[in-house]
Design a protein around this motif. Structure first.
Motif, short mmCIF file in Angstrom:
data_model
loop_
_atom_site.label_atom_id
_atom_site.label_comp_id
_atom_site.label_asym_id
_atom_site.label_seq_id
_atom_site.Cartn_x
_atom_site.Cartn_y
_atom_site.Cartn_z
N GLN A 38 -29.64 -9.39 -57.28
CA GLN A 38 -29.60 -10.55 -57.39
C GLN A 38 -30.13 -11.76 -56.51
O GLN A 38 -30.29 -11.52 -55.29
N SER A 218 -19.03 -5.14 -64.65
CA SER A 218 -19.39 -6.22 -65.39
C SER A 218 -19.99 -7.81 -63.81
O SER A 218 -20.70 -7.96 -64.11
N LEU A 221 -23.39 -6.18 -63.03
CA LEU A 221 -24.17 -6.63 -64.90
C LEU A 221 -24.43 -8.21 -64.06
O LEU A 221 -25.82 -8.85 -64.06
N LEU A 222 -24.04 -9.12 -64.00
CA LEU A 222 -23.53 -10.80 -63.72
C LEU A 222 -24.25 -10.42 -62.66
O LEU A 222 -25.50 -11.61 -63.42
N ALA A 224 -26.43 -8.84 -61.41
CA ALA A 224 -28.16 -8.31 -61.45
C ALA A 224 -28.72 -9.39 -62.33
O ALA A 224 -30.10 -9.82 -61.73
N ALA A 225 -27.90 -10.32 -63.24
CA ALA A 225 -28.39 -10.92 -64.50
C ALA A 225 -29.44 -11.79 -63.35
O ALA A 225 -29.57 -12.79 -64.60
N THR A 226 -28.63 -12.39 -62.24
CA THR A 226 -28.89 -14.06 -61.76
C THR A 226 -30.83 -13.78 -61.36
O THR A 226 -30.95 -14.56 -60.83
N LEU A 228 -32.83 -12.64 -63.19
CA LEU A 228 -32.97 -13.35 -65.07
C LEU A 228 -33.59 -14.72 -65.07
O LEU A 228 -33.92 -15.18 -65.77
N ILE A 231 -27.31 -19.13 -62.74
CA ILE A 231 -25.84 -18.42 -63.80
C ILE A 231 -24.78 -19.26 -62.68
O ILE A 231 -25.36 -19.69 -61.40
N THR A 307 -24.32 -19.70 -71.44
CA THR A 307 -24.16 -18.20 -70.48
C THR A 307 -23.20 -17.83 -70.11
O THR A 307 -22.78 -16.30 -69.93
N ALA A 311 -21.60 -14.56 -70.72
CA ALA A 311 -21.28 -13.30 -69.39
C ALA A 311 -19.82 -12.53 -70.22
O ALA A 311 -19.16 -11.61 -69.59
#
Length: 944
Positions: A38, A218, A221-222, A224-226, A228, A231, A307, A311
């Protein structure tokens, strides 16, 4: 769908320890990924393709001193004093130097600097120090922000008594949303409602656990997606709010169906599987509609909104997966504890029955079964909901008119709804950024909280300073301009900027008008001065975001409404029901917008709801609310009306189906709606101002949709239409695929579980099977049994009936009547699975040499092999090879069906192989390939 979910539910119960362990492992892995990957959230809002964003991007290269994020420090002298007093001057000078030493700070204006002067109020009591930073808002570190706060506090301490200094500005105009204890109140309300609805603390706890697990995974995952990409900070709060609401509701529908079936005496494992197959089908449909609507937010073409939608859609998807796997496993652990307790009267009746059975000499097992039936809780209709539905359908036309008038009145305030990105003015009044905002408005005017930047290339100018002075003077004369404090070229004299202070605040209509006025003068400045001017800055970006979102609202609404019509037509096989549902959805959206406008624009109940300032609502509220509310509205439509349709298609009259279907589902829908409203309302009182209007709009929308639209408007419209409500043109019924949310297919499969004989297995079994086309009956009725590894010769006088029968039992053509099972799977419900178990060879398509095709097909190990058009195999060698291939299939235990026109192909099968003559069953000469559901059939497979 229902059959697959039934199998999934049964597996989840049997492997419940594995399922729980699997989700625990997923939770740990996701949590670990979130902790390692993150990168944090941000509040930056970029919108590619707009004039303001493109101009800001150019300034980052040509004039970086004004393109990055900025902050403000307002310094106010003591009452009767001036910033030019020596004690004030010394403290401010030292403070400016200290601020300039902070990392990422580019420049700080000073009231005593002639080159970069800070603004001074007319009474000289206040000055506004502008801090220009190196980088956009998302790139400014927390360390820099903390250092700015420390230096601002030090400046305040150094000022004379009575003076004050406060830090604020664009950099601090928004804050990361936070969860508070208030949001937990929604979960407490949900628990109370669940206990009252389900009658068990264990049963009530399962939906809460279901929702919490889905949300936690969720969120992992959100975050962790930072890693990429950026957000927005509002995204997780929206996902949490929605995940809790749908997670509890979806689990409630499955658990309530399970307990209802347990109450009828069904075994625990079987009840869980059936609840997953029936209520689970509706959950899948409802979840898909919510996800499609959320992903549809990408229609606006705004990255942060896309996004946000993705999400939230992922959160809903994970919630659905948890509801269909973990929940059945947990229900399995709960076992008999969830079975409703029988009433005292039922227990007394059971005891009497048992005593009578013993006296009559019945066997103990028979006595126990009688007692089980007698002690099953009685399924009585709910008197309240029975009276409700009678009332709303007594004079349906009047009910419909009253609903339309009420919804029109509630929606009317939405005409005043204005959109904008929130600034520091909506923060709590004690927040330092809000204090700065208010002091700036007091001493300088509202416009200083949202200055505009007008910029353009001046590379061809011979006197850039004079040029910028002339353009600045013209802009200063425009209506709505309070001041032009800065009009200058950059150091390389290729780009100029004009700082424009509007008379109105950053979110005022006057400022919007000024931005449009300056842009309207674009051609004038280009012709007069040769400068291509653009308007940018934080305020202009916010205006452009609002405009783009407003323009995207209609296309998005068309997509959502169109999707609603198509999906509901698939589900309910009706024209009127989808139209009515879509109109009801628009009622709910209009009412939600109207109430939000009343509270946030007009200030009605604003103080009670802790609304810090009346004015425009956040720009993406309407489109986000429409997307989410669409999915939730479809939830209630499906759960309520599907029970009505179920009763109608099972032989009830249209009017009676409304009553019985309403009474069966209204209690659960009411509980689900109350839970959702509680979850959404909990985010309103102390929620972030970005999420507050969305939460309020969703709470109102759900309340209106559940209690007005679905429970008043819908029954009234259906009663008004009668039988016409379920009319569906035959051509449309054939074109649209079927979506069995009521689980009718599963119910039919379960009823045929022991057909044709208990314990017996057949490769192919039919009972009065019929296959029809629009021109009439092709084959039927046909009853046949083919055991595993057996062989059947099918012959007929024409190609059509032979091919029709073979394609029907192999899942390639829809069965229109009777009963059929292939590989133990019921047709047409399990046609897809049947096609994976049956290999079909068309001898004509193989050039009269199908033996090699048969051998290839056997490599996939089918349960059944169908070889059609064997009459086209004229070559004796080819027929001998085909006979050998058929014999090989029989040795492998594969059942074989051989079709031919004319005489039976007795030379291709062992002596004594039974022959089915379909000539007598053929009723039509033509054979149409049209069917109710699209099935992949090649022209070679269907010959007419």
């Amino acid at each position: 769908m229902s059959s697959v979910l039934y199998s999934l539910g049964r597996w989840a119960v049997r492997a419940r320890r594995l399922v729980v362990a699997g989700w625990v492992v997923v939770l740990l892995l996701v949590g670990g990924a979130a902790g390692l990957l993150q990168q944090g959230l941000d509040n930056a809002v970029t919108i590619p393709g707009t004039e303001s964003q493109e101009a800001l991007d150019r300034l980052a290269t040509t004039f970086p001193q004004v393109s990055g994020a900025s902050a403000q420090v307002i310094v106010v002298a003591p009452e009767g004093g001036s910033i030019k007093d020596e004690p004030m001057r010394a403290a401010i000078t030292d403070g400016v130097e200290a601020l300039e030493d902070v990392s990422q700070v580019e420049v700080v204006t000073s009231p005593y600097d002639k080159q970069m002067p800070a603004s001074i109020s007319e009474d000289e009591q206040a000055t506004l120090l502008t801090i220009q930073l190196d980088g956009d808002q998302g790139s400014i570190t927390d360390a820099t922000k903390d250092a700015l706060h420390e230096e601002a506090d030090a400046l305040a301490q150094a000022l004379p008594d009575g003076a004050e200094a406060h830090l604020g500005g664009q950099l601090f105009s928004s804050e990361l949303p936070k969860m508070t204890l208030t949001e937990g109140i929604g979960l407490l309300v949900a628990l109370v409602v669940l206990v009252l609805t389900l009658g068990s603390l264990v049963a009530a706890g399962l939906p809460l656990l279901n929702a919490l697990l889905g949300v936690v995974i969720s969120m992992g995952l959100l975050f962790a997606a930072t890693a990429l990409g950026p957000i927005n900070s509002t995204t997780p709060l929206l996902a949490v709010m929605l995940g809790l609401a749908v997670g509890i509701d979806y689990a409630l529908f499955i658990v309530s169906r399970h307990r209802e079936q347990l109450g009828r005496g069904l075994g625990v494992d079987e009840s869980i599987a059936r609840a997953t197959g029936t209520a689970g089908s509706a959950v899948v449909f409802a979840g898909l509609t919510v996800m499609i609507a959320l992903v549809g937010l990408g229609v606006a073409g705004i990255p942060f909104l896309t996004t946000m939608g993705v999400a939230a859609a992922v959160t809903v998807g994970i919630t659905v997966l948890v509801s269909l796997t973990l929940l059945p496993a947990l229900l399995g652990f709960a076992g008999e504890r969830l079975r409703p307790k029988p009433s005292r009267r039922a227990r007394r009746a059971a005891a009497k029955a048992a005593a009578a059975a013993v006296a009559a000499g019945d066997e103990p097992e028979v006595t126990r079964r009688r007692a089980d039936v007698m002690t099953a809780p009685e399924q009585k209709p709910n008197r309240f909901f029975a009276g409700w539905v009678r009332l709303v359908t007594k004079v349906p036309a009047l009910t419909v008119v009253l609903v339309i008038v009420a919804m029109g009145a509630l929606s009317f305030p939405a005409t005043d709804l204005r959109l904008a990105l929130p600034d520091a003015g909506v923060m709590a009044k004690e927040d330092p950024a809000r204090v700065t905002y208010d002091l700036v408005s007091e001493h300088f005017g509202d416009g200083f909280n949202g200055p505009l930047i007008v910029t353009g290339s001046i590379v061809t100018s011979t006197d850039p300073v004079a040029l910028m002075d002339d353009i600045g003077a013209e802009i200063e004369d425009l209506p709505g301009v309070a001041d032009v404090p800065l009009s200058t070229p950059n150091q390389t004299a290729d780009t100029g900027i004009i700082q424009v202070i509007p008379e109105g605040g950053p979110t005022s209509a006057a400022t919007e008008d000024l931005v449009r006025e300056i842009r309207a003068q674009h051609d004038h400045f280009l012709d007069e001065y040769g400068v291509d001017l653009s308007v940018t800055g934080f305020t202009a970006v916010g205006i452009d975001v609002s405009d783009k979102l407003g323009n995207a609202l209609l296309p998005f609404a068309l997509v959502v409404v169109g999707l609603s019509l198509i999906l509901l037509t698939m589900v309910f096989r009706s024209i009127a029901v989808p139209l009515k549902a879509t109109i009801g959805y628009l009622f709910s959206v209009g009412a939600a917008f109207g109430v939000v406008s009343l509270v946030f624009e007009h200030g009605v109940f604003a103080e009670a709801l802790n609304v810090t300032r009346s004015g425009p609502v956040i720009s993406f509220m309407p489109i986000v609310l429409m997307g989410i509310l669409f999915g939730l509205a479809m939830d209630y439509e499906v759960f309520l009306v599907s029970r009505m349709r179920e009763d109608y298609v099972h032989g009830g009259s249209a009017k009676h189906a409304i009553t019985t279907g309403f009474q069966s589902s209204a209690k659960v829908v009411t509980a689900a709606a109350i839970i959702m409203i509680a979850v959404f309302v909990a985010f309103v009182p102390h929620g972030d101002m970005n999420i507050k209007p969305i939460a309020l709009g969703l709470a109102v929308g759900v309340a209106v949709d559940a209690f007005v639209v679905r429970m008043i408007f819908v029954p009234a419209v259906l009663a008004l239409l009668g039988e016409k409500a379920w009319y569906m043109p035959k051509w449309l019924d054939r074109v649209l695929p079927s979506f069995d949310v009521e689980g009718e297919g599963l119910a039919r499969e379960l009823s045929l579980a022991d057909w044709p004989e208990p314990g017996a297995t057949y490769a192919v079994a039919t009972g009065d099977l019929e296959v029809s086309s629009r021109s009439g009956l092709i084959v039927g009725p046909v009853s046949v049994r083919v055991p595993d590894g057996g062989t059947l010769l099918v012959r007929g006088d024409a190609t059509a009936p032979v091919s029709a029968f073979l394609l029907a039992v192999s899942g390639r053509l829809r069965v229109t009547g009777g009963v059929a099972k292939t590989a133990g799977l019921v047709l047409p419900e399990r046609a897809s699975s049947v096609r994976h178990n049956v290999a079909v060879i068309d001898s004509a398509a193989e050039g009269g040499h199908p033996a090699e095709a048969v051998r290839r097909a056997l490599r996939d190990k089918p349960r059944v092999l169908v070889v059609d058009a064997t009459e086209t195999v004229g070559d004796l060698t080819a027929r001998a090879e085909l006979a050998q291939a058929v014999a090989g299939a029989q040795r492998a235990g594969v059942a074989v069906l051989l079709g031919s026109t004319g005489s039976a192909a007795t030379d291709l099968a062992p002596s004594g192989t039974p022959v089915l003559d379909v000539s007598a069953t053929a009723r039509a000469d033509s054979f149409s390939t049209e069917r109710d559901q699209p099935i992949n059939v090649t022209e070679q497979e269907v010959r007419a």
